[in-house]
Design a protein around this motif. Structure first.
Motif: not given
Ligand SMILES: NC(=O)c1ccc[n+]([C@@H]2O[C@H](COP(=O)([O-])OP(=O)(O)OC[C@H]3O[C@@H](n4cnc5c(N)ncnc54)[C@H](OP(=O)(O)O)[C@@H]3O)[C@@H](O)[C@H]2O)c1
Length: 383
Positions: A217-227
């Motif tokens: 299914p659709p999803f929205h993902l954001r991964i941040e490392h130290a901003g």
């Protein structure tokens, strides 16, 4: 604020583990554990009390018999207890029973998708929220049974619980863990922001032993490392969907309970925490949220509007077998869900009307048990 009182309704596989973990938190005052069967429920509360005391916690736990089907009794009880928070894990049947069927039978039935079991998860939540509406309780109500869909239906009826538990917040730790490994950094340096529905779990937690592709299914993902946004750089979507070596069935209660205890703590705190949760205010699916001071609100995101986030979750409903939820709370099932249930169980339901949920749940449970018996599996007792 004095130490809070929490009413935990449902003391089965998930409620029992959650009770054990809550009993070991020093910010919790009194816990009232409740369920239908006093013998089973009081034994569960006694065990939690002993375990917490053995670990050095005072553990103020009381048992109270409560039948959610009796809305008047539940309204009176909530009014009298006036807890600081209500958590309900009560359900007519747990989610993992179909896993006990022989593999080929379980696989045939699973084509119906999780939403096939909707009336079983909807019935008691609807009763609970009617009781809440009928008394003067205004505190938070958190619910476990299939909140991504159930709470959305209840919202159509003006009965939305404050928030769901688990689901999206079970996926987030997997991504943080794998991203931290890839970046060779502590998980505490990794931030994950996810918009996703319960239906994504099937793709996220594909077993390593059976990594056949499943619809995503659709999803929205954001991964941040130290901003810094590293989602593309580390192949974030690939990490999310990587097959996992995990046990099935009731052991999962610890994952959901871990997330639930953190969410309960945030609700009872004066400060807002950024977390993830399903169905804040009855929205479909799961979101990044701010939780604190007995309230929850979706977290504004830089790269996705609130409307786009809701759309992702609405477009995910069919992956759980839910075609549409109408304005009056009637649920229309996907054709494949209707077809598989008809073929396998002889259960015929194209539309579920909220007022028919209890009756349809009873029929579904009976037909499922008969189906299991024919496949050589006796499902009694379930705990
Ligand atoms: N959101 C998530 O991430 C997540 C994760 C895991 C599970 N879940 C959901 O959580 C729910 C519970 O799962 P589980 O494994 O804990 O199920 P379970 O082991 O079958 O426990 C169900 C509990 O509900 C109680 N109950 C049943 N009918 C009741 C009634 N009329 N009034 C009051 N209590 C009643 C039972 O009490 P008695 O023992 O007295 O009958 C039992 O304590 C299911 O809907 C499951 O799908 C959600």
């Amino acid at each position: 604020m004095p130490e809070p009182t929490i009413l935990v309704i449902g003391l089965g596989h998930l409620g029992g583990v959650t009770l054990e973990l809550l009993a070991r938190q020093d910010w919790v005052g009194k816990i009232i554990g409740s369920s239908r069967d006093p013998e089973r429920g009081s034994a569960r509360c006694n065990l939690a009390r002993l375990g917490a005391m053995a670990q050095g916690y005072p553990a103020d736990i009381e048992y109270l018999a409560l039948d959610l089907r009796n809305v008047d009794q539940v309204a009176d009880t909530i009014q009298r207890l006036d807890p600081d928070l209500i958590l309900s894990t009560a359900s007519l049947q747990t989610w993992w029973l179909p896993e006990l069927l022989p593999r080929d039978v379980a696989s045939r039935l699973s084509r119906a998708r999780f939403g096939a079991w909707l009336p079983i998860h909807l019935t008691l939540n609807m009763d609970l929220m009617r009781a809440v509406r009928d008394c003067e309780y205004v505190g938070p109500v958190l619910t476990a049974p299939f909140p991504d869909v159930v709470n959305c239906i209840l919202d159509r009826l003006g009965l939305a619980p404050t928030c769901g538990v688990g689901n999206i917040d079970e996926v987030v730790p997997k991504v943080r863990w794998l991203a931290a490994e890839k970046l060779q950094t502590p998980a505490s340096d990794v931030d994950v922001t996810l918009v996703a529905h319960h239906a994504l779990q099937k793709a996220v937690f594909r077993p390593v032993t059976d990594p056949a592709p499943v619809a995503v299914p659709p999803f929205h993902l954001r991964i941040e490392h130290a901003g810094r946004d590293v989602t593309e750089e580390i192949g974030g979507a690939g990490l999310l969907l990587e097959p996992s070596a995990l046990p099935g069935g009731p052991a999962w209660g610890f994952l959901t309970a871990g997330s639930t205890v953190r969410l309960v703590g945030a609700f009872l705190s004066k400060n807002e925490s950024p977390l993830h949760a399903p169905a804040p205010g009855g929205l479909p699916g799961g979101y990044p949220v701010f939780v604190g001071n007995a309230r929850v609100r979706p977290r504004p995101l830089d790269d996705l509007s609130p409307g786009e986030a809701i759309q992702i979750n609405e477009r995910s409903h069919p992956f759980d077998g839910i075609h549409a939820i109408e304005d009056d709370g009637t649920t229309v099932f996907e054709p494949v869900t209707v077809h598989v249930l008809r073929e396998e169980l002889g259960y015929d339901c194209t539309h579920l009307l909220p007022q028919e949920a209890a009756e349809r749940a009873g029929e579904l449970i009976d037909r499922f048990r008969e189906y299991a018996r024919k496949a050589g599996v006796d499902l009694e007792p379930t705990h």
